[in-house]
Design an enzyme around this catalytic site. Structure first.
Site, PDB file in Angstrom:
ATOM      1  N   ILE A  19       0.840  -1.255   0.014  1.00 19.08           N
ATOM      2  CA  ILE A  19      -0.024   0.052   0.005  1.00 19.08           C
ATOM      3  C   ILE A  19       0.861   1.334  -0.117  1.00 19.08           C
ATOM      4  O   ILE A  19       0.602   2.220  -0.709  1.00 19.08           O
ATOM      5  CB  ILE A  19      -0.843   0.063   1.128  1.00 19.08           C
ATOM      6  CG1 ILE A  19      -1.976  -1.165   1.237  1.00 19.08           C
ATOM      7  CG2 ILE A  19      -1.791   1.415   1.229  1.00 19.08           C
ATOM      8  CD1 ILE A  19      -2.429  -1.521   2.445  1.00 19.08           C
ATOM      9  N   ASP A  64      13.845   2.656  11.240  1.00 20.52           N
ATOM     10  CA  ASP A  64      13.005   1.857  12.020  1.00 20.52           C
ATOM     11  C   ASP A  64      12.088   2.749  12.570  1.00 20.52           C
ATOM     12  O   ASP A  64      12.193   3.755  13.694  1.00 20.52           O
ATOM     13  CB  ASP A  64      13.775   0.982  12.959  1.00 20.52           C
ATOM     14  CG  ASP A  64      12.787   0.009  14.015  1.00 20.52           C
ATOM     15  OD1 ASP A  64      11.355   0.298  13.664  1.00 20.52           O
ATOM     16  OD2 ASP A  64      13.104  -0.916  14.522  1.00 20.52           O
ATOM     17  N   ASN A  91       1.934   4.498   7.324  1.00 20.30           N
ATOM     18  CA  ASN A  91       1.412   3.578   6.827  1.00 20.30           C
ATOM     19  C   ASN A  91       2.265   2.104   7.129  1.00 20.30           C
ATOM     20  O   ASN A  91       1.628   1.043   7.138  1.00 20.30           O
ATOM     21  CB  ASN A  91       1.434   3.569   5.140  1.00 20.30           C
ATOM     22  CG  ASN A  91       1.522   2.255   4.635  1.00 20.30           C
ATOM     23  OD1 ASN A  91       0.464   1.530   4.377  1.00 20.30           O
ATOM     24  ND2 ASN A  91       2.613   1.671   4.148  1.00 20.30           N
ATOM     25  N   TYR A 156      -2.148  -7.582  17.098  1.00 21.88           N
ATOM     26  CA  TYR A 156      -2.457  -6.565  15.860  1.00 21.88           C
ATOM     27  C   TYR A 156      -3.799  -6.095  16.035  1.00 21.88           C
ATOM     28  O   TYR A 156      -3.714  -4.903  15.751  1.00 21.88           O
ATOM     29  CB  TYR A 156      -2.492  -7.658  14.596  1.00 21.88           C
ATOM     30  CG  TYR A 156      -2.692  -6.646  13.259  1.00 21.88           C
ATOM     31  CD1 TYR A 156      -1.568  -6.305  12.510  1.00 21.88           C
ATOM     32  CD2 TYR A 156      -3.787  -6.819  12.504  1.00 21.88           C
ATOM     33  CE1 TYR A 156      -1.750  -5.400  11.349  1.00 21.88           C
ATOM     34  CE2 TYR A 156      -4.037  -5.940  11.290  1.00 21.88           C
ATOM     35  CZ  TYR A 156      -2.988  -5.506  10.847  1.00 21.88           C
ATOM     36  OH  TYR A 156      -3.086  -4.628   9.744  1.00 21.88           O
ATOM     37  N   LYS A 160      -4.031  -1.795  16.327  1.00 23.00           N
ATOM     38  CA  LYS A 160      -4.628  -0.882  15.374  1.00 23.00           C
ATOM     39  C   LYS A 160      -5.869  -0.201  16.048  1.00 23.00           C
ATOM     40  O   LYS A 160      -6.260   0.741  15.552  1.00 23.00           O
ATOM     41  CB  LYS A 160      -5.171  -1.904  14.237  1.00 23.00           C
ATOM     42  CG  LYS A 160      -4.184  -2.498  13.471  1.00 23.00           C
ATOM     43  CD  LYS A 160      -3.226  -1.293  12.611  1.00 23.00           C
ATOM     44  CE  LYS A 160      -2.342  -1.810  11.683  1.00 23.00           C
ATOM     45  NZ  LYS A 160      -1.656  -0.535  10.965  1.00 23.00           N
ATOM     46  N   TYR A 217     -16.173 -10.757   2.106  1.00 22.02           N
ATOM     47  CA  TYR A 217     -16.444  -9.653   1.414  1.00 22.02           C
ATOM     48  C   TYR A 217     -17.340  -9.442   0.371  1.00 22.02           C
ATOM     49  O   TYR A 217     -17.405  -9.956  -0.463  1.00 22.02           O
ATOM     50  CB  TYR A 217     -14.922  -9.212   0.795  1.00 22.02           C
ATOM     51  CG  TYR A 217     -13.908  -8.943   1.855  1.00 22.02           C
ATOM     52  CD1 TYR A 217     -13.742  -7.642   2.092  1.00 22.02           C
ATOM     53  CD2 TYR A 217     -12.958 -10.008   2.561  1.00 22.02           C
ATOM     54  CE1 TYR A 217     -12.619  -7.194   3.202  1.00 22.02           C
ATOM     55  CE2 TYR A 217     -12.137  -9.692   3.355  1.00 22.02           C
ATOM     56  CZ  TYR A 217     -11.906  -8.355   3.583  1.00 22.02           C
ATOM     57  OH  TYR A 217     -11.132  -7.925   4.539  1.00 22.02           O
TER      58      TYR A 217
HETATM   59  N1  LIG Z   1      -2.581  -5.729   3.588  1.00 17.55           N
HETATM   60  C1  LIG Z   1      -3.609  -5.792   4.384  1.00 17.55           C
HETATM   61  O1  LIG Z   1      -4.489  -6.418   4.207  1.00 17.55           O
HETATM   62  C2  LIG Z   1      -3.922  -4.567   5.099  1.00 17.55           C
HETATM   63  C3  LIG Z   1      -5.209  -4.332   5.970  1.00 17.55           C
HETATM   64  C4  LIG Z   1      -5.440  -3.303   6.842  1.00 17.55           C
HETATM   65  C5  LIG Z   1      -4.300  -2.664   7.057  1.00 17.55           C
HETATM   66  N2  LIG Z   1      -3.132  -2.681   6.350  1.00 17.55           N
HETATM   67  C6  LIG Z   1      -2.167  -2.220   7.027  1.00 17.55           C
HETATM   68  O2  LIG Z   1      -1.554  -1.365   5.948  1.00 17.55           O
HETATM   69  C7  LIG Z   1      -0.173  -1.066   6.043  1.00 17.55           C
HETATM   70  C8  LIG Z   1       0.710  -1.622   4.778  1.00 17.55           C
HETATM   71  O3  LIG Z   1       0.559  -2.944   4.758  1.00 17.55           O
HETATM   72  P1  LIG Z   1       0.871  -3.729   3.253  1.00 17.55           P
HETATM   73  O4  LIG Z   1       0.031  -4.655   3.545  1.00 17.55           O
HETATM   74  O5  LIG Z   1       1.203  -2.855   2.378  1.00 17.55           O
HETATM   75  O6  LIG Z   1       2.340  -4.288   3.915  1.00 17.55           O
HETATM   76  P2  LIG Z   1       3.714  -4.622   3.325  1.00 17.55           P
HETATM   77  O7  LIG Z   1       4.403  -5.680   4.098  1.00 17.55           O
HETATM   78  O8  LIG Z   1       3.497  -4.887   1.842  1.00 17.55           O
HETATM   79  O9  LIG Z   1       4.571  -3.110   3.364  1.00 17.55           O
HETATM   80  C9  LIG Z   1       5.087  -2.792   5.000  1.00 17.55           C
HETATM   81  C10 LIG Z   1       6.280  -2.082   4.607  1.00 17.55           C
HETATM   82  O10 LIG Z   1       6.578  -1.333   5.723  1.00 17.55           O
HETATM   83  C11 LIG Z   1       7.962  -1.591   6.160  1.00 17.55           C
HETATM   84  N3  LIG Z   1       7.957  -1.659   7.595  1.00 17.55           N
HETATM   85  C12 LIG Z   1       7.636  -2.693   8.323  1.00 17.55           C
HETATM   86  N4  LIG Z   1       8.168  -2.322   9.643  1.00 17.55           N
HETATM   87  C13 LIG Z   1       8.958  -1.212   9.481  1.00 17.55           C
HETATM   88  C14 LIG Z   1       9.393  -0.478  10.612  1.00 17.55           C
HETATM   89  N5  LIG Z   1       9.412  -0.515  11.782  1.00 17.55           N
HETATM   90  N6  LIG Z   1      10.034   0.797  10.080  1.00 17.55           N
HETATM   91  C15 LIG Z   1       9.846   1.203   8.828  1.00 17.55           C
HETATM   92  N7  LIG Z   1       9.272   0.552   7.864  1.00 17.55           N
HETATM   93  C16 LIG Z   1       8.628  -0.781   8.319  1.00 17.55           C
HETATM   94  C17 LIG Z   1       8.128  -2.910   5.503  1.00 17.55           C
HETATM   95  O11 LIG Z   1       9.426  -3.157   5.213  1.00 17.55           O
HETATM   96  C18 LIG Z   1       7.293  -2.630   4.099  1.00 17.55           C
HETATM   97  O12 LIG Z   1       8.086  -2.204   3.041  1.00 17.55           O
HETATM   98  C19 LIG Z   1       0.275  -1.514   7.489  1.00 17.55           C
HETATM   99  O13 LIG Z   1      -0.108  -0.812   8.448  1.00 17.55           O
HETATM  100  C20 LIG Z   1      -0.980  -2.711   7.806  1.00 17.55           C
HETATM  101  O14 LIG Z   1      -0.977  -3.122   8.896  1.00 17.55           O
HETATM  102  C21 LIG Z   1      -2.831  -3.721   5.674  1.00 17.55           C
END
Ligand SMILES: NC(=O)c1ccc[n+]([C@@H]2O[C@H](COP(=O)([O-])OP(=O)(O)OC[C@H]3O[C@@H](n4cnc5c(N)ncnc54)[C@H](O)[C@@H]3O)[C@@H](O)[C@H]2O)c1
Length: 257
Positions: A19, A64, A91, A156, A160, A217
């Protein structure tokens, strides 16, 4: 044609994947200068290269978000190299696995440190920078897991839920500084983060887990990173000028049932 974020500096955490990468690319296409912050340097750089190939301006930052010193150094670089922050998309996040009976204390601590403390640290750094330019927009990343119980996701869900509460608190505290704070609670999006969860749900079979998840969904599909990035763009832009403290739920009807 004018972009919806023309002249703004936007920080996207976790911008190296999923995302975050989609949002960084969309924000750049709408005229923002982007700081792509990620734990993984190569991933941040790949997003920057994609943006640059499209003619956008972007800076890769490795940090981080759970580490206060790393966050402060990263935001100092943003101010120096791009200017005061106008948009922050909080994000970056990590998953947990297990119920309170099966998860580990270490898993709990990391999930809280990244998802909750990371959001706090980046927001504090950005809010200081935003006050220099008379305001800005912070977009937090929640999840449907903040709104309904999701099996085997205890830490988690709690993390959230805390992000939603923190959003409301920040919205109240920062409104008079011209800073709006909203939170997106997406349903399941097919990204690297979710694949292990889908595989576990399917008893080791990702395709089966995917089908079981889609069945939850009403809209009949999972979200895409772009679905969520477009909501983030709206909240980041002045089009949402009267919104602060809002919980926005792009979830294909999952929580409407
Ligand atoms: N994918 C889903 O279904 C979903 C649904 C609801 C919410 N989310 C939320 O959306 C956000 C992005 O999710 P995604 O699915 O794109 O995940 P993803 O794993 O594809 O991307 C997450 C990115 O965050 C980076 N990251 C992780 N820990 C970090 C840290 N400590 N410091 C800096 N960067 C860090 C990772 O390296 C990665 O590039 C997250 O907060 C996740 O909880 C995702």
């Amino acid at each position: 044609m004018a972009g919806r974020l023309d002249g703004k500096v936007a920080v996207v955490t976790g911008g190296g994947s999923g995302i975050g990468r989609a949002a960084a690319a969309l924000f750049a296409a709408e005229g923002a200068a982007i700081a792509v912050l990620d734990l993984v340097s190569d991933a941040a750089q790949e997003t920057v290269d994609l943006i640059a190939a499209d003619g956008g301006q972007a800076l890769a930052l490795t940090a981080d978000i759970a580490d206060g010193d790393e966050v402060r150094m990263a935001f100092d670089r943003v101010s120096t190299e791009l200017g005061p922050v106008g948009v922050l998309y909080n994000n970056a996040g990590v998953n947990s696995s297990g119920s309170i009976l099966t998860s580990t204390e270490e898993d709990w601590d990391r999930c809280m440190a990244v998802n909750v403390k990371g959001t706090y640290l980046c927001s504090a750094a950005a809010a200081r920078s935003m006050t220099e330019r008379g305001g800005g927009s912070i977009v937090n990343q929640g999840s449907v897991a903040a709104l309904v119980g999701v099996a085997n996701f205890a830490a988690y869900c709690a993390s959230k839920g805390a992000v939603v509460a923190l959003t409301r608190s920040m919205a109240v505290d920062l409104a008079t500084s011209g800073i709006r704070v909203n939170v997106i609670c997406p349903g399941t999006v097919y990204t690297p983060l979710m694949r292990p969860m889908l595989t576990a749900r399917g008893g080791g079979d990702e395709e089966k887990g995917l089908a079981m998840t889609i069945a939850k969904y009403p809209i009949g599909r999972l979200g895409t990173p772009e679905d969520i990035a477009r909501v983030a763009l709206f909240l980041a832009s002045d089009e949402s000028a009267f919104m602060t403290g809002s919980v926005v739920t792009p979830d294909g009807g999952m929580t409407a049932q």
